[in-house]
Design an enzyme around this catalytic site. Structure first.
Site, PDB file in Angstrom:
ATOM      1  CD1 TRP A 196      43.104  59.042  37.811  1.00 45.98           C
ATOM      2  CD2 TRP A 196      44.871  59.070  39.178  1.00 45.98           C
ATOM      3  NE1 TRP A 196      43.778  60.232  37.630  1.00 45.98           N
ATOM      4  CE2 TRP A 196      44.854  60.276  38.448  1.00 45.98           C
ATOM      5  CE3 TRP A 196      45.904  58.861  40.102  1.00 45.98           C
ATOM      6  CZ2 TRP A 196      45.824  61.279  38.616  1.00 45.98           C
ATOM      7  CZ3 TRP A 196      46.866  59.858  40.273  1.00 45.98           C
ATOM      8  CH2 TRP A 196      46.815  61.039  39.527  1.00 45.98           C
ATOM      9  CG  ASP A 216      40.182  57.701  43.625  1.00 43.28           C
ATOM     10  OD1 ASP A 216      39.655  58.809  43.863  1.00 43.28           O
ATOM     11  OD2 ASP A 216      41.264  57.571  43.011  1.00 43.28           O
ATOM     12  CE  LYS A 221      42.401  65.684  40.089  1.00 49.86           C
ATOM     13  NZ  LYS A 221      42.508  64.249  40.092  1.00 49.86           N
TER      14      LYS A 221
HETATM   15  C1  PLP Z   1      43.679  63.438  40.602  1.00 53.59           C
HETATM   16  C2  PLP Z   1      43.326  62.082  41.022  1.00 53.59           C
HETATM   17  C3  PLP Z   1      44.059  61.402  42.003  1.00 53.59           C
HETATM   18  C4  PLP Z   1      45.307  61.988  42.646  1.00 53.59           C
HETATM   19  O1  PLP Z   1      44.997  63.034  43.486  1.00 53.59           O
HETATM   20  P1  PLP Z   1      46.141  63.797  44.304  1.00 53.59           P
HETATM   21  O2  PLP Z   1      45.341  64.679  45.199  1.00 53.59           O
HETATM   22  O3  PLP Z   1      46.973  64.540  43.321  1.00 53.59           O
HETATM   23  O4  PLP Z   1      46.915  62.791  45.052  1.00 53.59           O
HETATM   24  C5  PLP Z   1      43.642  60.147  42.368  1.00 53.59           C
HETATM   25  N1  PLP Z   1      42.563  59.578  41.816  1.00 53.59           N
HETATM   26  C6  PLP Z   1      41.837  60.196  40.865  1.00 53.59           C
HETATM   27  C7  PLP Z   1      40.654  59.513  40.287  1.00 53.59           C
HETATM   28  C8  PLP Z   1      42.192  61.466  40.444  1.00 53.59           C
HETATM   29  O5  PLP Z   1      41.475  62.077  39.489  1.00 53.59           O
END
Ligand code: PLP
Length: 374
Positions: free
Chosen positions: A109, A184, A208
């Protein structure tokens, strides 16, 4: 739908969208047709009607309370997922700045976020874990962050590799606040108390650990809101969303409503993030203990000191055994254990809403499987 729905629920180890707290789903079900006191479903309500404005205010208040977010930080709710933040972060915080943004590449990511930032401006890779297939995180001494960097970027929990920062990186310019830390937190948001004051910006898509797909939370410090340039397209401008209090356009109302229910669950039923963290540590220990006691049958992907409390990644002695493991798991109502295609093996995502009983059931299954096949 029959009343058997509840007893048919499996333990869902999906990486995302992922398990939600059962009381939240039940409350949403009860309130779906008519939100008490408002005479209509939240799905039918104007985003400017008092009913939704109450929900929006409550979601912000609960986030502020749970994470002890200081006054000088703004909270906004956006669409476009975390992927859009890969672009919005550099568009708003890098455009017009002289230095290069520092990226810590600790897994898939943060690598994707780096690639998007490159499209926007100058970036520097402060650290890259590729050489060991992203099984570890940098130690404080490994990092050199330029003091004039517009920001430094981390992903607190790499969902795919299963490595997680247990604490913020201790690096001079980050510690003394000269370089804002951007994070993030998509897959570990609200899993522990987060010292927001150590960050300039924190973002997380909800699907998540915090709610359903469709809403992304951004927590941003006032001085960084000021950086956004007027030349940016309206929707892509943080300051626009702050000014309009997330009502610049129609926000994802139902997703925000459901997230509000998750926040209430965290506060009232779990008892806050310190308690949530302790429970998450216990759940993760159940699984890592089996890995460590398996004499090499299960091999964890992450180095022990970088292990994620949210995504437990491991391999078995062969791909055939891994396939059997996933299949037998499904037969026992342990769902979603297949690892990401880029890492292979098994990934058990045990987010906040995964009950301890689910982690225990998986640990028991792992022990039995090893006994049978090991
Ligand atoms: C799932 C995830 C993303 C992407 O998220 P989207 O909402 O599908 O764009 C980005 N960073 C991390 C750490 C993730 O687990």
């Amino acid at each position: 739908m029959s009343s058997a729905t509840l007893t048919e629920r499996v333990f869902n180890f999906s990486p995302g969208p992922a398990v939600l707290p059962l009381p939240v789903l039940e409350q949403a079900q009860r309130e779906l047709v008519c939100l008490p006191g408002y005479g209509m479903s939240v799905l039918e309500m104007s985003h400017r009607a008092p009913g939704f404005l109450d929900i929006l205010a409550a979601a912000k208040r609960l986030l502020r309370e749970l994470l002890a977010i200081p006054d000088k930080y703004q909270i906004i709710f956006l669409q476009g997922g975390s992927r859009l933040q890969f672009s919005m972060v550099p568009m708003n915080l890098l455009r017009g700045q002289s230095g290069a943004a520092e990226y810590l590449v600790t897994g898939s990511w943060s690598k994707m976020a780096l690639d998007e930032a490159r499209r926007e401006g100058k970036v520097n890779v402060a650290w890259d874990g590729k050489a060991t297939n992203y099984d570890r995180l940098p130690k404080a001494g490994d990092l050199k962050i330029a003091a004039d960097a517009p920001y430094a970027y981390i992903c607190t929990n790499e969902t795919i590799q299963g490595v997680q920062f247990a604490a913020e990186p201790d690096v001079g310019p980050l510690l003394n606040g000269t370089v804002p830390l951007v994070c993030d937190a998509s897959s570990d948001f609200l899993h522990r108390p987060l010292p927001i004051a150590r960050y300039g910006l924190v973002y997380a898509c909800a699907q998540k650990n915090a709610g359903p797909a469709g809403v992304t939370v951004v927590i941003i410090r006032d001085d960084l809101v000021m950086r956004s340039q007027d030349s940016l397209p309206g929707y892509l401008n943080y300051s626009q969303h702050v000014k309009e209090d997330s009502l610049y356009n129609t926000p994802p109302t139902f997703a925000i409503y459901l997230m509000k229910l998750v926040l209430e669950w965290l506060k009232d039923e779990v008892g806050g993030l310190t308690r949530m963290h302790a429970i998450n540590q216990q759940k993760a220990r159940l699984l890592y203990d089996v890995i460590d006691e398996s004499g090499g049958f299960y091999r964890g992907h992450a180095q022990p000191d970088c292990r994620s409390l949210m995504n437990v990644t491991f391999r078995l002695p062969s791909e055939t055994l891994e396939k059997e493991f996933v299949k037998e798991g499904e037969d026992r109502d342990l769902d979603g254990l297949k690892g990401h295609r880029s890492v292979g093996g098994i990934r058990a995502s045990i987010y906040n809403a995964m009950p301890s009983a689910g982690a225990q059931a998986l640990a028991n299954f792992m022990r039995e499987f090893k006994q049978k096949k090991g």
